[in-house]
Enzyme design. Structure first.
Site, PDB file in Angstrom:
ATOM      1  N   ASP A  33       0.832  -1.215   0.000  1.00  0.00           N
ATOM      2  CA  ASP A  33       0.000   0.000   0.000  1.00  0.00           C
ATOM      3  C   ASP A  33       0.864   1.263   0.000  1.00  0.00           C
ATOM      4  OD1 ASP A  33      -2.329   1.451   0.019  1.00  0.00           O
ATOM      5  OD2 ASP A  33      -2.693   1.224   2.169  1.00  0.00           O
ATOM      6  N   HIS A  50       2.495   3.491  -8.911  1.00  0.00           N
ATOM      7  CA  HIS A  50       2.370   2.052  -9.207  1.00  0.00           C
ATOM      8  C   HIS A  50       3.592   1.570  -9.988  1.00  0.00           C
ATOM      9  CE1 HIS A  50      -1.547   2.188  -7.513  1.00  0.00           C
ATOM     10  NE2 HIS A  50      -2.077   2.929  -8.470  1.00  0.00           N
ATOM     11  N   LEU A 144      11.171 -20.416  -5.110  1.00  0.00           N
ATOM     12  CA  LEU A 144      10.123 -19.533  -4.585  1.00  0.00           C
ATOM     13  C   LEU A 144       8.837 -19.634  -5.412  1.00  0.00           C
ATOM     14  CD1 LEU A 144       9.308 -17.029  -2.728  1.00  0.00           C
ATOM     15  CD2 LEU A 144       9.995 -15.617  -4.681  1.00  0.00           C
TER      16      LEU A 144
HETATM   17  C1  FPP Z   1      -2.106   0.082  -3.347  1.00  0.00           C
HETATM   18  O1  FPP Z   1      -1.625   1.394  -3.248  1.00  0.00           O
HETATM   19  C2  FPP Z   1      -1.497  -0.575  -4.491  1.00  0.00           C
HETATM   20  C3  FPP Z   1      -2.177  -1.148  -5.520  1.00  0.00           C
HETATM   21  C4  FPP Z   1      -3.638  -1.192  -5.594  1.00  0.00           C
HETATM   22  C5  FPP Z   1      -1.461  -1.737  -6.674  1.00  0.00           C
HETATM   23  C6  FPP Z   1      -0.220  -2.486  -6.301  1.00  0.00           C
HETATM   24  C7  FPP Z   1       0.468  -2.945  -7.517  1.00  0.00           C
HETATM   25  C8  FPP Z   1       1.800  -2.932  -7.687  1.00  0.00           C
HETATM   26  C9  FPP Z   1       2.765  -2.449  -6.666  1.00  0.00           C
HETATM   27  C10 FPP Z   1       2.368  -3.495  -8.929  1.00  0.00           C
HETATM   28  C11 FPP Z   1       2.581  -4.946  -8.691  1.00  0.00           C
HETATM   29  C12 FPP Z   1       2.957  -5.650  -9.895  1.00  0.00           C
HETATM   30  C13 FPP Z   1       3.247  -6.971  -9.928  1.00  0.00           C
HETATM   31  C14 FPP Z   1       3.675  -7.514 -11.205  1.00  0.00           C
HETATM   32  C15 FPP Z   1       3.164  -7.878  -8.781  1.00  0.00           C
HETATM   33  P1  FPP Z   1      -2.648   2.607  -3.380  1.00  0.00           P
HETATM   34  O2  FPP Z   1      -2.758   2.981  -4.799  1.00  0.00           O
HETATM   35  O3  FPP Z   1      -3.945   2.247  -2.720  1.00  0.00           O
HETATM   36  O4  FPP Z   1      -1.890   3.721  -2.566  1.00  0.00           O
HETATM   37  P2  FPP Z   1      -2.542   4.876  -1.713  1.00  0.00           P
HETATM   38  O5  FPP Z   1      -3.138   4.224  -0.468  1.00  0.00           O
HETATM   39  O6  FPP Z   1      -1.373   5.734  -1.380  1.00  0.00           O
HETATM   40  O7  FPP Z   1      -3.572   5.552  -2.555  1.00  0.00           O
END
Ligand code: FPP
Length: 253
Positions: A33, A50, A144
């Protein structure tokens, strides 16, 4: 066998970072997050967070391989994330393909097996095809296991499991007497996997957000305010170190 974590070699606290294959958590689950906030703090659009978050994924997968963790589950896209604006959803759902396109050879050479947990059928075609290709390509790897939780929601998972189970009871493939926790677990997306030993959530919130509700019954939780794009190998090992100090009693004394 005990091992030192290479990138912590020069840290003062290196002695405390001794893990062995006996005490390393078998399964680590991560709620990644804070991507959006990371970007907004820098005056950038949310998707930039992201994108940076994907670089953290690469680092943490490598760290998990080095520590010989057996299963790493990453909460990548939840069933609730469909509520986000379409451009952001589309961006997040392109990341698995982008990741696999660049890193699949390296994942293969590190013996990583890709799996997906979630409602894979309702993903965009390009996402589903990319992960399905990787699942097939890596299916014989025994290092893994990297689970991407994609279009994943724990309540939906439990409901679907229940429907399947009731169908088996109706078809007399399973009797009510035989039904126990282990049997039920066999109907979940995580069938056959060890339950998470450690859950890490970055980004400061302290909630489960519909993630692995059944599987986390006895998991140790570790929360940090660090936003996912800033989460480092050191932070990961810090979580592992704290996990090693916990006394797990599973309801006993
Ligand atoms: C939450 O942060 C994050 C997500 C909904 C997306 C997470 C995805 C990635 C890190 C890419 C992963 C890729 C692979 C291939 C595994 P948020 O957007 O809710 O953050 P915020 O709380 O600051 O708004």
């Amino acid at each position: 066998m005990s091992m030192k974590i290479p990138f912590l070699k020069n840290k003062q606290s290196k002695e405390s970072f001794h893990f062995s294959e006996d005490n390393i958590p078998n399964h680590i689950a991560i709620i990644m997050d804070g991507n959006g906030r990371w970007a907004l703090k820098r005056g950038m659009p949310r998707f930039a967070g992201h994108k940076e978050g994907l670089s953290t994924v690469v680092k943490i997968v490598k760290a998990a391989v080095e520590c010989k963790v057996k299963v790493l589950t990453l909460y990548t896209f939840s069933t609730e994330n469909w509520k986000r604006p379409k451009p952001e959803r589309d961006f997040i759902l392109r990341l698995p393909k982008e990741f696999l396109h660049v890193y699949l050879p390296e994942l293969m050479s590190n013996n990583v097996r890709i799996e997906v947990i979630g409602d894979i059928e309702n993903l965009p075609d390009h996402t589903r095809e990319a992960v399905q290709y990787a699942i097939n390509k890596t299916r014989d790897n025994d290092g893994l296991q990297l689970n991407m939780a994609l279009n994943y929601g724990s309540r939906l998972e439990i409901l679907d499991a229940m429907k399947e189970m009731l169908k088996d009871i109706k078809d007399e493939k399973l009797s009510l007497d035989e039904l126990d926790e282990q049997r039920f677990s066999g109907y979940l997306y995580t069938a056959g996997m060890p339950e998470p030993d450690l859950l890490i959530r970055t980004g400061g919130e302290k909630r489960l957000s519909n993630f692995l509700l059944w599987q986390l019954a006895y998991t140790e939780f570790w929360f940090t305010d660090v936003l996912w794009p800033d989460f480092s190998e050191e932070d990961f090992f810090h979580a592992l170190q704290e996990y090693l100090q916990r006394k797990r009693r599973y309801g006993g004394i």
